[in-house]
Design an enzyme around this catalytic site. Sequence first.
Site, PDB file in Angstrom:
ATOM      1  N   ARG A  21      81.866  62.710  39.993  1.00 31.67           N
ATOM      2  CA  ARG A  21      81.718  61.315  39.582  1.00 31.67           C
ATOM      3  C   ARG A  21      81.365  61.193  38.098  1.00 31.67           C
ATOM      4  O   ARG A  21      81.669  60.189  37.470  1.00 31.67           O
ATOM      5  CB  ARG A  21      80.631  60.639  40.418  1.00 31.67           C
ATOM      6  CG  ARG A  21      81.044  60.363  41.859  1.00 31.67           C
ATOM      7  CD  ARG A  21      79.837  60.001  42.709  1.00 31.67           C
ATOM      8  NE  ARG A  21      80.226  59.675  44.072  1.00 31.67           N
ATOM      9  CZ  ARG A  21      79.403  59.754  45.117  1.00 31.67           C
ATOM     10  NH1 ARG A  21      78.146  60.144  44.947  1.00 31.67           N
ATOM     11  NH2 ARG A  21      79.823  59.442  46.332  1.00 31.67           N
ATOM     12  N   GLU A  32      81.809  78.035  50.817  1.00 33.07           N
ATOM     13  CA  GLU A  32      81.029  77.878  52.041  1.00 33.07           C
ATOM     14  C   GLU A  32      81.268  79.088  52.946  1.00 33.07           C
ATOM     15  O   GLU A  32      82.411  79.451  53.231  1.00 33.07           O
ATOM     16  CB  GLU A  32      81.420  76.588  52.757  1.00 33.07           C
ATOM     17  CG  GLU A  32      80.930  76.454  54.192  1.00 33.07           C
ATOM     18  CD  GLU A  32      79.426  76.599  54.329  1.00 33.07           C
ATOM     19  OE1 GLU A  32      78.992  77.238  55.310  1.00 33.07           O
ATOM     20  OE2 GLU A  32      78.680  76.090  53.463  1.00 33.07           O
ATOM     21  N   ALA A  40      75.027  67.551  59.750  1.00 30.25           N
ATOM     22  CA  ALA A  40      73.616  67.215  59.935  1.00 30.25           C
ATOM     23  C   ALA A  40      72.939  68.259  60.816  1.00 30.25           C
ATOM     24  O   ALA A  40      72.969  68.175  62.044  1.00 30.25           O
ATOM     25  CB  ALA A  40      73.489  65.825  60.564  1.00 30.25           C
ATOM     26  N   CYS A  42      69.840  68.713  61.325  1.00 29.64           N
ATOM     27  CA  CYS A  42      68.729  68.145  62.100  1.00 29.64           C
ATOM     28  C   CYS A  42      69.196  67.463  63.384  1.00 29.64           C
ATOM     29  O   CYS A  42      68.387  67.202  64.275  1.00 29.64           O
ATOM     30  CB  CYS A  42      67.952  67.151  61.248  1.00 29.64           C
ATOM     31  SG  CYS A  42      67.148  67.898  59.811  1.00 29.64           S
ATOM     32  N   VAL A  80      79.438  84.699  49.388  1.00 30.38           N
ATOM     33  CA  VAL A  80      79.091  85.280  48.095  1.00 30.38           C
ATOM     34  C   VAL A  80      78.029  86.358  48.306  1.00 30.38           C
ATOM     35  O   VAL A  80      77.003  86.126  48.950  1.00 30.38           O
ATOM     36  CB  VAL A  80      78.581  84.206  47.120  1.00 30.38           C
ATOM     37  CG1 VAL A  80      78.057  84.843  45.837  1.00 30.38           C
ATOM     38  CG2 VAL A  80      79.698  83.213  46.808  1.00 30.38           C
TER      39      VAL A  80
END
Length: 442
Positions: A21, A32, A40, A42, A80
């Site tokens: 942005r 990833e 999420a 949680c 990684v």
Amino acid sequence: MNYVIIGGDAAGMSAAMQIVRTDKKAKVTTLEMGGIYSYAQCGLPYYIGGLTESSDDLIARSRDTFEEEYGIDARVYHKVTKIDTEGKRVFGTNLKNGESFEISYDKCLVATGAAPVVPPFEGTGLEGVHTLKTIPDAEAIVDDLENASDVTVIGGGYIGLEMAENLVEKGKKVRIIDQASRLGSVYDKEFSKAIEDEAARHGIEVVTGESVERFEGEERVKSVVTGGKTYSTDLVIVAIGVKPNTSMIDDTRVHASENGAIIVNAYMETNVEDLYAAGDCATQYHRIKEKNDYQPLGTHANKQGRIAGINMSGGSQPFQGIVGTSIMKFFDLTVGKTGLGEKEAEDLGFDFETLEFEGHSNAGYYPGNEPLLLKVISHKNTGHLLGLQAVGKNGVDKRIDVAATALYHRMTMADIENLDLSYAPPYNGVWDPLQQAARRMK
């Protein structure tokens, strides 16, 4: 500018979105280790418990969204293993095909989160022994629960308690084993007692003060052996905490805390130029302790990631720190904490006083009025609030959030008494319980 972000969840993707942005010419590559972006964590216990119908509901933005709508090179199954901070390169392995990769960067963010702690118990490789950190972990537990009626949860912290509740709601017989002397040891003992009473009320077998030695079974787990007893079980969930996932910095000059969390300043910078860190792999400055702390929560990860993205792309915004706020639902109870508990205040050398106060969630004459136990800790000399813990069926969240705001602004008990808090009989008495406690501590 070539940005590399290691980790595709809360901190990493908050940073990535801020960068694209702000810097319209940015080339952003995210790496990833798993196959799912921005989910999420949680919410996983509630998916397992059936309150969330699909694991897809836990995904905020898909990988395709990041790539197609925002132009981010969002790679999956890219682990990684090493960072060359001098040559500004990251190295790793594609877990799908086993091939090695190397990517150069101008600026890099480590947002690798944390991994479940699994001590070297004998038998951890047996079928039916699980940890919970990712959507695939949760899906595996859901599938395996079809084979289980008796479930043992190792650990009496947030995840362990939330899992125990959801397993009971699924009709399972549940046992919690915790080596600590009480459940919910992050809270003071009065609140652990409330948690243990609620567990007993819902038929959970609570075993405290026993350390797990091994899991037994042939191919599938059949029992958990502690120092004192053997407990038959069909399924085990190990939920004894997490550790920062930071092995990729082992051979670098990057400073880390004793538990492995990467030490960052207010701008999410490490001690190495152009290398940043944020989220559960990094430290968080604690405003009350006035030092770096480690409290891995999604709220901090999102804030730190956003701030890292701002600063990586040319801005200058500091992270203002945490005050240690958390809350959890356990059956009919809500338990919350912000600031310091009694032992923390003692360990830090504060001259403090405490007050336990039993108030009510709303006006005493209004239907649904419930007891609300508060424990307030304040500085004995200055009157500043140091911490609040609360437990009850209703109204805990309101008082915890007011106290968290008061802690952030370093308010005294007199300041809290004078706050203009909302009042109507369904929600409060004319004096809020927190203010009633403040009056008694001035």
